[in-house]
Design a protein around this motif. Sequence first.
Motif, PDB file in Angstrom:
ATOM      1  N   UNK A   1      14.109  -3.744   9.815  1.00  0.00           N
ATOM      2  CA  UNK A   1      14.011  -2.383  10.353  1.00  0.00           C
ATOM      3  C   UNK A   1      14.380  -1.344   9.289  1.00  0.00           C
ATOM      4  N   UNK A   2      15.423  -1.639   8.514  1.00  0.00           N
ATOM      5  CA  UNK A   2      15.825  -0.711   7.453  1.00  0.00           C
ATOM      6  C   UNK A   2      14.765  -0.658   6.358  1.00  0.00           C
ATOM      7  N   UNK A   3      14.235  -1.813   6.007  1.00  0.00           N
ATOM      8  CA  UNK A   3      13.162  -1.880   5.009  1.00  0.00           C
ATOM      9  C   UNK A   3      11.952  -1.084   5.495  1.00  0.00           C
ATOM     10  N   UNK A   4      11.641  -1.212   6.777  1.00  0.00           N
ATOM     11  CA  UNK A   4      10.545  -0.450   7.367  1.00  0.00           C
ATOM     12  C   UNK A   4      10.827   1.049   7.270  1.00  0.00           C
ATOM     13  N   UNK A   5      12.064   1.438   7.555  1.00  0.00           N
ATOM     14  CA  UNK A   5      12.447   2.851   7.478  1.00  0.00           C
ATOM     15  C   UNK A   5      12.288   3.412   6.072  1.00  0.00           C
TER      16      UNK A   5
ATOM     17  N   UNK B   1      10.573   2.065   3.276  1.00  0.00           N
ATOM     18  CA  UNK B   1       9.324   1.960   2.506  1.00  0.00           C
ATOM     19  C   UNK B   1       8.210   1.240   3.246  1.00  0.00           C
ATOM     20  N   UNK B   2       8.254   1.258   4.581  1.00  0.00           N
ATOM     21  CA  UNK B   2       7.198   0.600   5.332  1.00  0.00           C
ATOM     22  C   UNK B   2       7.204  -0.904   5.178  1.00  0.00           C
ATOM     23  N   UNK B   3       8.349  -1.481   4.797  1.00  0.00           N
ATOM     24  CA  UNK B   3       8.502  -2.934   4.599  1.00  0.00           C
ATOM     25  C   UNK B   3       7.500  -3.479   3.587  1.00  0.00           C
ATOM     26  N   UNK B   4       7.224  -2.694   2.559  1.00  0.00           N
ATOM     27  CA  UNK B   4       6.313  -3.130   1.504  1.00  0.00           C
ATOM     28  C   UNK B   4       7.111  -3.702   0.336  1.00  0.00           C
ATOM     29  N   UNK B   5       6.613  -4.791  -0.225  1.00  0.00           N
ATOM     30  CA  UNK B   5       7.302  -5.425  -1.347  1.00  0.00           C
ATOM     31  C   UNK B   5       7.428  -4.460  -2.520  1.00  0.00           C
TER      32      UNK B   5
ATOM     33  N   UNK C   1      16.614   5.555  -9.859  1.00  0.00           N
ATOM     34  CA  UNK C   1      15.763   4.599  -9.157  1.00  0.00           C
ATOM     35  C   UNK C   1      16.367   4.299  -7.792  1.00  0.00           C
ATOM     36  N   UNK C   2      15.511   3.879  -6.860  1.00  0.00           N
ATOM     37  CA  UNK C   2      15.944   3.477  -5.522  1.00  0.00           C
ATOM     38  C   UNK C   2      15.473   2.044  -5.306  1.00  0.00           C
ATOM     39  N   UNK C   3      16.423   1.132  -5.104  1.00  0.00           N
ATOM     40  CA  UNK C   3      16.107  -0.296  -5.143  1.00  0.00           C
ATOM     41  C   UNK C   3      16.553  -1.025  -3.885  1.00  0.00           C
ATOM     42  N   UNK C   4      15.814  -2.083  -3.546  1.00  0.00           N
ATOM     43  CA  UNK C   4      16.173  -2.924  -2.420  1.00  0.00           C
ATOM     44  C   UNK C   4      15.712  -2.354  -1.091  1.00  0.00           C
ATOM     45  N   UNK C   5      16.016  -3.083  -0.017  1.00  0.00           N
ATOM     46  CA  UNK C   5      15.579  -2.633   1.304  1.00  0.00           C
ATOM     47  C   UNK C   5      16.260  -1.335   1.704  1.00  0.00           C
TER      48      UNK C   5
ATOM     49  N   UNK D   1      13.786  -9.342  -2.965  1.00  0.00           N
ATOM     50  CA  UNK D   1      13.101  -9.910  -1.805  1.00  0.00           C
ATOM     51  C   UNK D   1      13.807 -11.167  -1.313  1.00  0.00           C
ATOM     52  N   UNK D   2      14.362 -11.936  -2.229  1.00  0.00           N
ATOM     53  CA  UNK D   2      15.051 -13.182  -1.867  1.00  0.00           C
ATOM     54  C   UNK D   2      16.429 -12.944  -1.259  1.00  0.00           C
ATOM     55  N   UNK D   3      16.979 -11.765  -1.450  1.00  0.00           N
ATOM     56  CA  UNK D   3      18.366 -11.509  -1.029  1.00  0.00           C
ATOM     57  C   UNK D   3      18.442 -10.464   0.088  1.00  0.00           C
ATOM     58  N   UNK D   4      17.458 -10.443   0.959  1.00  0.00           N
ATOM     59  CA  UNK D   4      17.423  -9.436   2.029  1.00  0.00           C
ATOM     60  C   UNK D   4      18.668  -9.496   2.908  1.00  0.00           C
ATOM     61  N   UNK D   5      19.017 -10.695   3.368  1.00  0.00           N
ATOM     62  CA  UNK D   5      20.152 -10.799   4.287  1.00  0.00           C
ATOM     63  C   UNK D   5      21.460 -10.427   3.597  1.00  0.00           C
ATOM     64  N   UNK D   6      21.580 -10.718   2.300  1.00  0.00           N
ATOM     65  CA  UNK D   6      22.790 -10.337   1.569  1.00  0.00           C
ATOM     66  C   UNK D   6      22.891  -8.819   1.446  1.00  0.00           C
ATOM     67  N   UNK D   7      21.754  -8.166   1.280  1.00  0.00           N
ATOM     68  CA  UNK D   7      21.763  -6.705   1.235  1.00  0.00           C
ATOM     69  C   UNK D   7      22.237  -6.123   2.565  1.00  0.00           C
TER      70      UNK D   7
END
Length: 279
Positions: free
Chosen positions: A56-60, A62-66, A79-83, A150-156
């Motif tokens: 949901x945060x990633x969607x907020x 950047x539209x959940x785009x890689x 720079x703005x990085x991560x979800x 992308x591999x560390x979404x849950x850690x973020x």
Amino acid sequence: MDMKVFPVKHYIYSLTLIFIAYLSACTSLTGAKDSNNNDKFQVQLSEQEALAIGYKIWQNESGAKVEGLTVWNAGEEFASLGIGHFIWAPKGKKPVFTEGFPLLLQFMQTKKIAIPQWLANTPYCPWESRETFNKAINSKEMLALRSFLHETLSTQVEFMAYRVEQSLPTLLASLPHEAQREKVKQQFYRVAQSANGIYALIDYVNFKGEGTSTTERYQGQGWGLLQVLENMSGDTKQPTAEFATAAIKVLTQRVKNAPVERNEQRWLAGWTNRVNTYR
């Protein structure tokens, strides 16, 4: 450099799993005081819940785009990085806003997350401007950075939840009067213990901060979690709806107070849409 680049299929497959987690996530997200009744907030998330909130945060952001995991927005000096679009500034640049990406890396180190060596050894954003950042957008370093994020979404999400956990004592310590502290604490727990409340708190603190930093002010007024809680009415049975309404009020005031050259009015509609997801 110990970099790995993952194929597009990996991204699409993982994104599908995250979306499924988002749809099926439990709502058993709770906040409570510790065993000594101290004002310490604890967030306990399952892997599935963390992925659901992360999506949901990633969607907020950047539209959940890689490709949205590594961006440098126009008009910004970082720079703005991560979800969560954590800020990372080049050497010599000190953003007004909290620089979250170095804090995320520190958190990952405490969790024994394997950080690529080139990244762990880079204290500042290696791209000095938006122009150089965008020129390198498909470089090996940038692709590796997106893969890592992308591999560390849950850690973020864990990091963002940890930031919320640490926020309540900070909020209360910033207030001089007991009546103010009691109101903020009461509203905090009302939101936290309601459906969608943990998501709202995590997203807003990541989005606009705690509201206690004196540098995050326009004309003496802040726009973080503290200001939102202070503006909640506290008289309805829908705390997250109250929270969203108060957030829109605070953000609208921020836009009015902002320097004209920043043209923050352009962002208000998007900000409003975002906080309305808390309802």
